[in-house]
Design an enzyme around this catalytic site. Structure first.
Site, PDB file in Angstrom:
ATOM      1  N   HIS A  89       0.846  -1.194   0.000  1.00  0.00           N
ATOM      2  CA  HIS A  89       0.000   0.000   0.000  1.00  0.00           C
ATOM      3  C   HIS A  89       0.880   1.243   0.000  1.00  0.00           C
ATOM      4  O   HIS A  89       1.586   1.500   0.964  1.00  0.00           O
ATOM      5  CB  HIS A  89      -0.910  -0.018   1.224  1.00  0.00           C
ATOM      6  CG  HIS A  89      -1.855   1.134   1.283  1.00  0.00           C
ATOM      7  ND1 HIS A  89      -2.905   1.265   0.408  1.00  0.00           N
ATOM      8  CD2 HIS A  89      -1.906   2.212   2.095  1.00  0.00           C
ATOM      9  CE1 HIS A  89      -3.567   2.375   0.690  1.00  0.00           C
ATOM     10  NE2 HIS A  89      -2.975   2.969   1.710  1.00  0.00           N
ATOM     11  N   ASP A 128       0.545   5.122  -0.176  1.00  0.00           N
ATOM     12  CA  ASP A 128      -0.271   6.334  -0.215  1.00  0.00           C
ATOM     13  C   ASP A 128       0.328   7.285  -1.237  1.00  0.00           C
ATOM     14  O   ASP A 128       1.498   7.670  -1.134  1.00  0.00           O
ATOM     15  CB  ASP A 128      -0.307   6.990   1.166  1.00  0.00           C
ATOM     16  CG  ASP A 128      -1.264   6.287   2.121  1.00  0.00           C
ATOM     17  OD1 ASP A 128      -2.293   5.777   1.639  1.00  0.00           O
ATOM     18  OD2 ASP A 128      -0.985   6.241   3.326  1.00  0.00           O
ATOM     19  N   ASP A 171      -7.982   1.493   2.479  1.00  0.00           N
ATOM     20  CA  ASP A 171      -7.685   2.518   3.483  1.00  0.00           C
ATOM     21  C   ASP A 171      -8.501   3.796   3.334  1.00  0.00           C
ATOM     22  O   ASP A 171      -8.113   4.841   3.846  1.00  0.00           O
ATOM     23  CB  ASP A 171      -6.182   2.858   3.409  1.00  0.00           C
ATOM     24  CG  ASP A 171      -5.722   3.699   4.574  1.00  0.00           C
ATOM     25  OD1 ASP A 171      -6.267   3.543   5.682  1.00  0.00           O
ATOM     26  OD2 ASP A 171      -4.814   4.519   4.385  1.00  0.00           O
ATOM     27  N   HIS A 215      -7.159   9.448  -1.229  1.00  0.00           N
ATOM     28  CA  HIS A 215      -7.892   9.434   0.045  1.00  0.00           C
ATOM     29  C   HIS A 215      -7.180  10.134   1.199  1.00  0.00           C
ATOM     30  O   HIS A 215      -7.772  10.256   2.285  1.00  0.00           O
ATOM     31  CB  HIS A 215      -8.254   7.995   0.436  1.00  0.00           C
ATOM     32  CG  HIS A 215      -7.085   7.125   0.796  1.00  0.00           C
ATOM     33  ND1 HIS A 215      -6.619   6.147  -0.043  1.00  0.00           N
ATOM     34  CD2 HIS A 215      -6.307   7.077   1.895  1.00  0.00           C
ATOM     35  CE1 HIS A 215      -5.601   5.536   0.525  1.00  0.00           C
ATOM     36  NE2 HIS A 215      -5.382   6.086   1.711  1.00  0.00           N
TER      37      HIS A 215
END
Length: 1146
Positions: free
Chosen positions: A301, A303, A413, A628
């Site tokens: 993951h 970001d 997430d 996000h």
């Protein structure tokens, strides 16, 4: 039987009663389980006080960190470093060889900084023949506590190094040293940790830069013992396997001799009696089992921005994915998934050689692109069209570059999930969905792990939330165990997905994770236990296929309808208000540009070409900023100051310029038609798909150029502007013109000296405003003089409407993300305005300005306005609302500014606009589930209605809302101090409006939301105002929907597969050679099955219903429409989103 004590070769089970001793002179103590378990940690602890007496003593056979001293040195390592100026992030080819002369000597112990700086190292080394003859791996170990990436001398990325004790080793390729000569490689250092964690003064110390000859067997025993000791601690206390594991660990420790390396093999022999003989290879997964309990899939993951900027993410991607490709070469069973087409695009652009390696691993079914969206986006705040474009961009990128689409929407997430996501997923050809964020709920526990998630239109996706409640598992024994034990509906599904790998800041799985999983599987292959059977190898697609197979295609699974509301991070609806305003403006101007460009390109193809490539660039940037942690407001200052705000400002400037270019074409066509004579009209373009009327501003300069007599104009408004009343023309609602008659009942304002109140009124509404600037009465004159405002003592607010409230806002965690329920109990009302004055007396607009002090440096100035309404207009629906334009200077600390309206409505539910529809939520706190929704997300409006009457609050850039009891509350500004201490500080401008209406929520509110958010009329230089007029044959009404008015034509664009509108090379076929096509997006807005007819101005060849990817689903019959035109019938279920491709005749 394959399990039992007989499998443990170290245990003698041959004893008989004949050999049982008669006397006992060797008493044995009863084991104290806790002590013998606690002892186990000593054996593999590299930092413990007994490390030289336990296994860590043998981890390395040799370690060298010395520099070259003499020409005949047989082994050495040397460092040179180049400091990149101005926090730049150059590529390898921009440094090597051009900057080699600027490299300087460096050593272990040197420190590097400041935060976000970049350094390039040139590393020279030589390996001795004795190490080469050992025929084992040779490692380069590096630890500077920050991120790094190793490059070959040719500039090809090899593997990332993380620092801080994680991912610090790189296996040197044999070709780099087998000849015994000196070799060189390079290392790029980024002065930031995996999770940012830097400031301007940060420094990073180089603690390791070593060549290492590892003891492979000792390191393997480390993993053996890790899992065995976990089994001793975590298996059920009632299982014999737990106690046997503990005893075996103690037996291993007792067999180990720190002075005899050979005892390592004996210890491994003991370990394999419990873990099996195949734990050193992928063969461990070959054993057939009755059922796979846990599917383990590696992921990384990343970001796209958060505690680091986009610019650093571009490097995180290549660092992380290069490391994973390296792992795939070493672990053939390994499967890895990565989402976000934007990240693949960055890799393709900046590191094409690694992108090619990714594609090779995709073809070998080890690397799996997943997700189908441009980024892992927020789903609360973006518009419906933005969500559609996330999928259009993401899925088409996958198709173009990899030849397939993703089946799974991958959002582990994100901070809650809109009620329309399942429908949008199915329209993007993704039947499955993954998240785990609801495990973060801070009030209620979500009841399902595997379930059917159903949208408000009835569409469903198969949803799984990994039971380990993380997407960054370490692949420990406990992770495997929790992946089944924490499954909340095992009655209907008996499998769990384990997502392992370092994440958030990237990284992905490490070798130790693969080693641990092999041993977990080996344990269940060898002994019976309550540890679930874990399998590494199946894909995410195979995992979901297994669920469908075992649940009768999902029919036996529980269902959850509506939003997946995250009971956490509720402050993200409000934080970083300017970014949210930029986003709303961008979305509306993109709508306008695409419609105008579509019209111009099909109407005047010789004069204008649809700017698909530019639109793609703008949409990509827009979707990127909807990541996000970006649009919700939870990133660091650098992200917003240096990247997001400049990017969105540039988007808006581009959109304005492109729209003005199209306007110029229409003006030229009009001028050619009318010649030197004017048709006597001033008009404004209406880009919305329905008739409208209202006031528009014209600058003094533009007004002075008008020679015609306009009946309804108010001069001197805001000193340099004038107001003109326009309404849609009868022959085209896209052209708005002045009306011939003067409006009879204009807007007016008066002051009552006795009551110290101001009265704003028009023919529809009368508002009374007291000396505090609060609305104490709002009377609906057109509907029986009904009072809208409630000052009842039974309510919380007995003061009136537009009452500003400042709440203390001190959440338990995550300041930018969170606001808590208890904050509602500590607040103050703004009172005693510092200034109140009449600023406009009508006749078209009457306004009152009220200014309040908030704090020592903070204030809010509100202009309350009411516009004139033309009661005789054919196209006017009679909509009138009270508008509040706000200018704020905001310099607060942990405060939350909101505005309240107590209204005379009582209903159990309120309606909040979401993407392409509505989400209904309770207005009471009957249960903890309802109390958790004390702050919710809404788009252009929220509505509170009973059967006979309702009130809507419109806004131009706000998303946080709550309606409880009789109180409607709109969230305006927050002031968190982490991770961005400057969040929302400074100047803000925004507006909202109160719209009372007869009956329950209807299409008038839906349309009012669009009108209130219109950006076209606010472009610079009044460009949407055509002072020479505009005729409907020059600017035709290309598309019109008739029938049920709750059907909304939300977007019009050209087809992605049209020929001649893009210069970008692609592998996707242009399907419509020689034809022009347009895409129409329509949705049902209020929740009921509806019918309509789409009338098209140009001759149609064919019509297809398509999905969001513009793939054809079915052909639609073309029939004759009104005025001899053609069109087609449509029928939509409640809240359905439908897209149509119209193919024009040549």
């Amino acid at each position: 039987m394959s399990v039992g004590y007989q499998r443990f070769e170290s245990v003698d089970l041959t004893g008989t009663s004949d050999s049982y001793a008669k006397l006992n002179n060797n008493p044995q103590f009863h084991e104290v389980d806790r002590l013998f378990e606690d002892r186990l940690r000593q054996f593999i602890d590299k930092n413990g006080g007994y490390k030289d007496l336990n296994l860590p003593k043998f981890y390395d056979r040799g370690r060298i960190d010395k520099k070259k001293q003499h020409d005949d040195d047989q082994i050495y390592i040397g460092l040179q470093v180049y400091s990149v100026p101005n926090l730049q992030r150059p590529l390898f080819k921009e440094v090597i060889p051009e900057k080699l002369s600027e490299f300087k000597s460096s050593s272990k112990g040197d420190s590097f900084g400041p935060g976000w700086a970049t350094f390039w190292f040139r590393i020279t080394f030589k390996i001795s023949q004795s190490w080469i003859d050992a025929k084992q791996q040779i490692l380069f170990e590096w630890d500077c506590g920050n991120e790094g990436l190793i490059y070959s001398k040719e500039g090809v990325p090899q593997q990332a190094l993380t620092g801080g004790g994680e991912r610090t080793e790189f296996i040197l390729p044999e070709s780099w040293y087998i000849d015994g000569e000196e070799h060189v490689f390079y290392l790029e250092m980024a002065c930031n940790g995996m999770s940012g964690g830097v400031n301007g003064g940060s420094r990073f110390s180089l603690s390791k830069a070593d060549l290492v000859l590892p003891n492979v067997e000792a390191r393997a025993l480390h993993y053996d013992f890790w899992i065995l000791s976990d089994a001793a601690r975590e298996l059920s206390a009632t299982s014999w396997q737990k106690h046997k594991a503990r005893n075996l660990c103690n037996e291993i420790m007792n067999a180990f001799d720190p002075n005899d390396e050979a005892t390592i093999n004996k210890c491994r022999f003991l370990a394999k009696s419990f873990l099996g003989k195949d734990i050193d290879s992928a063969k461990v997964y070959d054993k057939k089992v009755k059922k796979i309990d846990v599917y383990a899939v590696g992921n990384c993951h990343i970001d796209t921005a958060w505690l680091w900027p986009f610019a650093e993410t571009k490097r995180k991607v290549v660092r992380s994915w290069t490391s994973q490709i390296n792992l795939m070469e070493r672990y053939p069973e390994y499967k890895f998934v990565a989402s976000q087409a934007q990240q693949f695009q960055w890799l393709k652009k900046y590191h094409p050689e690694i992108f090619s390696k990714v594609k090779a691993k995709i073809s070998e079914t080890q690397f799996f692109p997943i997700g189908g969206s441009w980024v892992e986006n927020d789903t609360n705040l973006p518009s419906g069209e933005s969500l559609s474009r996330q999928f259009l961009l993401g899925q088409r990128f996958f198709l173009d570059n990899f030849g397939f689409k993703s089946d799974t929407y991958w959002l582990p997430d994100t901070f809650g999930y809109s009620s329309q996501i399942p429908q949008l997923c199915r329209l993007a050809d993704m039947p499955t969905f993954l998240t785990q964020k609801l495990s973060w709920n801070n009030i209620n526990r979500f009841p399902n792990t595997t379930f059917n998630w159903v949208a408000i239109d009835g569409s469903q996706v198969l949803c799984h939330m990994p039971p380990d409640n993380t997407y960054t598992a370490s692949a420990d024994f406990g992770d495997v165990k929790r992946s089944l034990a924490q499954h909340t509906n095992l009655g209907t599904d008996q499998s769990g997905l384990l997502l392992y790998g370092k994440g958030d800041g990237g990284g992905g799985p490490t070798p130790e994770m693969l080693e641990k999983l092999r041993r977990c599987r080996g344990l269940t292959n060898t002994v019976d236990s309550d540890l679930p059977v874990v399998q590494v190898g199946p894909s995410i697609e195979e995992f979901y296929e297994n669920i469908l197979k075992t649940t009768n295609n999902g029919k036996t699974l529980p269902s959850w309808k509506g939003e997946l509301y995250l009971e956490y991070h509720r402050g993200t609806y409000t934080t970083q208000a300017e970014v949210k305003k930029f986003m709303r403006s961008t979305e509306f101007l993109l709508h306008d540009l695409e419609y105008l460009a579509t019209l111009a390109s099909v109407q005047y193809p010789d004069d204008y070409s649809y700017p698909l490539d530019t639109l793609h660039e703008i949409w990509e940037n827009t979707c990127l900023c909807q990541f996000h942690d970006v649009l919700p407001g939870s990133s660091i200052e650098m992200v917003y100051k240096d990247e997001v705000k400049p990017m969105l400002r540039k988007n808006l400037q581009k959109l304005g310029n492109l729209i003005e270019e199209i306007f110029d074409i229409f003006k030229e066509k009009q001028q050619v038609k009318q010649g030197s004579t004017s048709n006597g009209n001033v008009v404004c373009i209406n880009s919305l798909p329905f008739p409208r009327s209202g006031l528009f501003e014209i600058s003094n300069e533009r007004y002075a150029s008008l020679s015609l007599d306009i009946k309804n104009i108010q001069t001197g408004y805001k000193n340099d502007k004038n107001l003109v009343y326009l309404e849609s023309a009868s022959d085209s609602y896209h052209i708005m013109k002045p009306i011939a008659n003067r409006i009879k009942n204009g807007a007016q304002i008066s002051y009552n000296e006795k009551d110290k109140t101001y009265i704003l009124s028009n023919s529809k509404l009368k508002a009374t405003i007291n000396s505090n600037g609060v609305i104490t009465s709002l009377v609906d004159l057109a509907n029986g003089e009904r009072e809208v405002i409630s000052l009842s003592d039974s309510g919380r607010n007995t003061r009136g409407g537009n009452q500003f409230v400042v709440f203390d806002d001190q959440p338990l965690n995550f300041p930018a993300w969170d606001t808590e329920l208890y904050s509602l109990d500590k607040y103050k009302y703004l009172e005693n305005p510092t200034k109140i004055e009449i600023v406009s007396e009508g006749p078209l607009r009457a306004s009152l300005k009220v200014k309040h002090s908030i704090g020592a440096e903070s204030w809010i100035s509100t202009t309350i306005s009411l516009d004139a309404v033309n009661d005789e207009a054919e196209n006017d629906s009679g909509v009138s609302f009270l508008v509040f334009e706000n200018e704020v200077e905001w310099h607060e600390t942990y405060k939350f500014l909101k505005v309240e309206f107590p209204v005379d409505i009582n209903s159990d539910f309120a309606s909040y606009e979401t993407q392409f529809g509505l989400t209904k939520r309770a207005t009471h706190f009957n249960t903890s589930w309802e109390a958790a929704k004390f702050e919710v997300c809404s788009h252009k409006f929220a509505d509170y209605s009973d059967f006979n009457y309702g009130v809507s609050i419109l806004n131009d850039s706000k998303y946080g809302f709550s309606i409880h009891g009789n109180l409607m509350r709109l969230s305006l500004l927050r002031s968190p101090k982490s991770p961005d201490a400057t969040a929302d500080m400074g100047h803000h401008e925004f507006k909202y409006a109160l719209y009372p209406h007869k009956g329950s929520l209807g299409v008038d509110t839906v349309r009012a939301g669009y009108i209130f958010n219109d950006r076209l009329s606010s472009l610079k230089k009044d460009e949407s105002i055509f002072t020479q007029g505009l005729d409907s044959d020059i600017f035709p009404q290309l598309v019109e929907i008739t029938g049920d008015s709750n059907l909304i034509l939300s977007n019009v664009k050209r087809g992605e597969d049209d020929e001649g509108i893009s210069s970008v090379e692609t592998n996707l076929q242009k399907k419509f050679v020689g034809s022009k096509t347009i895409i129409l997006r329509v949705y049902e807005s209020l929740g009921g099955k509806s019918k309509g007819f789409i009338n098209v101005d140009l001759p149609i060849e064919k019509v297809f219903k398509v999905n969001l990817l513009e793939e054809e689903l079915e052909e639609i019959d073309v029939v004759e429409g009104k005025d001899g035109k053609n069109g087609f019938d449509i029928t939509l279920r409640g809240f359905e989103i439908a897209s149509y491709r119209v193919v024009f005749s040549n």
